[in-house]
Design an enzyme around this catalytic site. Structure first.
Site, PDB file in Angstrom:
ATOM      1  N   THR A  93      41.186  44.594  35.679  1.00  0.00           N
ATOM      2  CA  THR A  93      41.409  45.953  36.161  1.00  0.00           C
ATOM      3  C   THR A  93      40.818  46.031  37.559  1.00  0.00           C
ATOM      4  O   THR A  93      39.597  45.897  37.723  1.00  0.00           O
ATOM      5  CB  THR A  93      40.701  46.986  35.254  1.00  0.00           C
ATOM      6  OG1 THR A  93      41.176  46.827  33.926  1.00  0.00           O
ATOM      7  CG2 THR A  93      40.980  48.406  35.731  1.00  0.00           C
ATOM      8  N   LYS A 168      47.629  51.675  34.724  1.00  0.00           N
ATOM      9  CA  LYS A 168      46.377  51.519  33.971  1.00  0.00           C
ATOM     10  C   LYS A 168      45.356  52.600  34.351  1.00  0.00           C
ATOM     11  O   LYS A 168      44.781  53.260  33.485  1.00  0.00           O
ATOM     12  CB  LYS A 168      45.810  50.119  34.267  1.00  0.00           C
ATOM     13  CG  LYS A 168      44.357  49.912  33.998  1.00  0.00           C
ATOM     14  CD  LYS A 168      44.089  49.523  32.585  1.00  0.00           C
ATOM     15  CE  LYS A 168      42.583  49.538  32.305  1.00  0.00           C
ATOM     16  NZ  LYS A 168      42.263  49.289  30.920  1.00  0.00           N
ATOM     17  N   LYS A 243      34.034  52.834  35.697  1.00  0.00           N
ATOM     18  CA  LYS A 243      34.663  51.916  36.663  1.00  0.00           C
ATOM     19  C   LYS A 243      36.126  52.334  36.875  1.00  0.00           C
ATOM     20  O   LYS A 243      36.602  52.457  38.009  1.00  0.00           O
ATOM     21  CB  LYS A 243      34.597  50.477  36.145  1.00  0.00           C
ATOM     22  CG  LYS A 243      35.460  49.509  36.944  1.00  0.00           C
ATOM     23  CD  LYS A 243      35.634  48.147  36.286  1.00  0.00           C
ATOM     24  CE  LYS A 243      36.725  47.368  37.007  1.00  0.00           C
ATOM     25  NZ  LYS A 243      37.002  46.051  36.458  1.00  0.00           N
TER      26      LYS A 243
HETATM   27  P1  NAD Z   1      33.022  40.116  31.427  1.00  0.00           P
HETATM   28  O1  NAD Z   1      31.956  40.413  32.404  1.00  0.00           O
HETATM   29  O2  NAD Z   1      32.677  39.908  29.988  1.00  0.00           O
HETATM   30  O3  NAD Z   1      33.848  38.803  31.904  1.00  0.00           O
HETATM   31  C1  NAD Z   1      34.107  38.471  33.240  1.00  0.00           C
HETATM   32  C2  NAD Z   1      33.906  36.977  33.373  1.00  0.00           C
HETATM   33  O4  NAD Z   1      34.252  36.586  34.693  1.00  0.00           O
HETATM   34  C3  NAD Z   1      32.458  36.537  33.154  1.00  0.00           C
HETATM   35  O5  NAD Z   1      32.409  35.543  32.145  1.00  0.00           O
HETATM   36  C4  NAD Z   1      32.022  35.993  34.516  1.00  0.00           C
HETATM   37  O6  NAD Z   1      31.116  34.920  34.426  1.00  0.00           O
HETATM   38  C5  NAD Z   1      33.345  35.575  35.091  1.00  0.00           C
HETATM   39  N1  NAD Z   1      33.356  35.465  36.557  1.00  0.00           N
HETATM   40  C6  NAD Z   1      32.872  36.335  37.472  1.00  0.00           C
HETATM   41  N2  NAD Z   1      33.098  35.887  38.718  1.00  0.00           N
HETATM   42  C7  NAD Z   1      33.740  34.706  38.592  1.00  0.00           C
HETATM   43  C8  NAD Z   1      34.247  33.751  39.519  1.00  0.00           C
HETATM   44  N3  NAD Z   1      34.148  33.922  40.828  1.00  0.00           N
HETATM   45  N4  NAD Z   1      34.837  32.636  39.015  1.00  0.00           N
HETATM   46  C9  NAD Z   1      34.966  32.447  37.692  1.00  0.00           C
HETATM   47  N5  NAD Z   1      34.504  33.315  36.756  1.00  0.00           N
HETATM   48  C10 NAD Z   1      33.897  34.419  37.220  1.00  0.00           C
HETATM   49  O7  NAD Z   1      34.111  41.294  31.593  1.00  0.00           O
HETATM   50  P2  NAD Z   1      35.279  41.691  30.564  1.00  0.00           P
HETATM   51  O8  NAD Z   1      34.797  42.777  29.664  1.00  0.00           O
HETATM   52  O9  NAD Z   1      35.877  40.448  29.996  1.00  0.00           O
HETATM   53  O10 NAD Z   1      36.294  42.369  31.584  1.00  0.00           O
HETATM   54  C11 NAD Z   1      37.154  41.602  32.426  1.00  0.00           C
HETATM   55  C12 NAD Z   1      38.165  42.539  33.058  1.00  0.00           C
HETATM   56  O11 NAD Z   1      38.896  43.199  32.031  1.00  0.00           O
HETATM   57  C13 NAD Z   1      37.539  43.629  33.923  1.00  0.00           C
HETATM   58  O12 NAD Z   1      38.342  43.808  35.064  1.00  0.00           O
HETATM   59  C14 NAD Z   1      37.565  44.851  33.008  1.00  0.00           C
HETATM   60  O13 NAD Z   1      37.618  46.071  33.723  1.00  0.00           O
HETATM   61  C15 NAD Z   1      38.854  44.608  32.236  1.00  0.00           C
HETATM   62  N6  NAD Z   1      38.919  45.273  30.921  1.00  0.00           N
HETATM   63  C16 NAD Z   1      37.867  45.198  30.066  1.00  0.00           C
HETATM   64  C17 NAD Z   1      37.957  45.822  28.818  1.00  0.00           C
HETATM   65  C18 NAD Z   1      36.816  45.750  27.819  1.00  0.00           C
HETATM   66  O14 NAD Z   1      36.865  46.487  26.815  1.00  0.00           O
HETATM   67  N7  NAD Z   1      35.825  44.920  28.027  1.00  0.00           N
HETATM   68  C19 NAD Z   1      39.140  46.510  28.461  1.00  0.00           C
HETATM   69  C20 NAD Z   1      40.202  46.544  29.357  1.00  0.00           C
HETATM   70  C21 NAD Z   1      40.080  45.906  30.593  1.00  0.00           C
END
Ligand code: NAD
Length: 289
Positions: A93, A168, A243
């Site tokens: 997102t 979204k 966010k």
């Molecule tokens: P998270 O923090 O659990 O996962 C993100 C991952 O990205 C982490 O493991 C981190 O180490 C990795 N990362 C960061 N920078 C990096 C880089 N430069 N190279 C490689 N890896 C890197 O977050 P999440 O909850 O999995 O969310 C991910 C996305 O999904 C976000 O954009 C969030 O807004 C969206 N989202 C989350 C949810 C939810 O319920 N968690 C729901 C819908 C959308």
């Protein structure tokens, strides 16, 4: 298909596992050692960098925290490193402007890219029941659809690049607002002497009916199972809702739209998060009213 997966956190971990289950070869990269170890257990191959993960990929899927990280990953280590003709799918997102910028940079270098943010949380990512809202050309969508289908229950084309993100954040802006409205209505009904279940039975078949009430009720013991029945744990964290609301307000501002209710909702969620509730489900805001 050979797929590179970047960002195997709460969401990406489950999504990559579903690509493996669907028969794809998934080469994974994350900055976190724990995330990589879990991905390996789920059948992914570990890569040592983003560039190494994408080196022979036919498609690249990313699930990263924000737009800045997405843009620097694509411009630094994906574009020009992935084979010519590879398809890029960013499921994070992020803001609409950055999604469009990344797609344009990919297009200039001869790649097709879609923004494909999701509706549904960690459980839906693990179960493969996400909804994808996809921005990109008709050709890119046709290529992306079967890959996304392996991770979701619905894949919808929203228009050109950035439109997936627009769908979204507008959807979540509305959700943020009607959740607070639903909480206020339940609280007021209760203080006026109505049993919450009785109010639910009436309002859920009347004009106040909405998703926050009938699918995600903020009052425990009322309506279908929701995070309220689990102490407001394990749903959609207040800080993630904040966010998305901020992204929506930023996009509205750049489009010249005034969104006073979204602003008010953001202020309320911000106060709630600052009081130590950032990780609780956003429907827990009812406890602050
Ligand atoms: P998270 O923090 O659990 O996962 C993100 C991952 O990205 C982490 O493991 C981190 O180490 C990795 N990362 C960061 N920078 C990096 C880089 N430069 N190279 C490689 N890896 C890197 O977050 P999440 O909850 O999995 O969310 C991910 C996305 O999904 C976000 O954009 C969030 O807004 C969206 N989202 C989350 C949810 C939810 O319920 N968690 C729901 C819908 C959308």
């Amino acid at each position: 298909m050979k797929i590179a997966f970047i960002g195997l956190g709460n969401m990406g971990g489950g999504m990559a596992a579903n690509l493996v289950r669907a028969g794809h070869t998934v080469r994974a990269f994350d900055l976190s050692e724990d995330a990589l170890a879990r991905a390996e257990q789920n059948g992914c191959t570990r890569a040592t960098s983003i560039a190494a993960a994408v080196a022979d990929a036919e498609a690249v899927v990313s699930m990263l925290p924000n737009g800045q990280i997405v843009l620097s990953a694509y411009t630094g280590e994906v574009i020009g490193h992935a084979p010519r003709g590879a398809l890029f799918l960013d499921c994070s997102t992020i803001d609409v402007a950055t999604a469009r910028e990344a797609a344009e940079k990919a297009r200039e270098a001869g790649y097709e890219m879609v923004d494909a943010p999701v509706s549904g949380g960690i459980a839906a990512a693990a179960a493969g029941t996400l909804t994808f809202m996809v921005g990109g050309s008709a050709e890119a969508f046709a290529r992306a659809e079967p890959i996304l289908q392996a991770m979701g229950k619905a894949v919808i084309h929203a228009g050109d690049a950035g439109n997936g993100q627009a769908a979204k954040i507008c959807n979540n802006m509305l959700l943020a607002i009607h959740m607070i409205g639903t909480c206020e209505a339940f609280r007021t009904a209760e203080k006026l002497g109505l049993d919450p279940r009785t109010f639910y039975d009436i309002s859920s078949v009347s004009s106040g009916q909405n998703w926050s009430m009938t699918s995600y009720c903020p009052v425990p013991g009322v309506g279908p199972q929701s995070p309220a029945d689990n102490g407001y744990e394990g749903g959609f964290a207040t800080e993630l809702m904040l966010k998305d609301l901020r992204l929506a307000m930023e996009a509205a501002d750049s489009a010249g739209v005034t969104v006073p209710l979204a602003q008010r909702a953001a202020a309320l969620y911000e106060d709630f998060a600052n009081a130590g509730n950032g990780r609780r489900d956003f429907s827990a805001i009812i406890t602050s009213l």
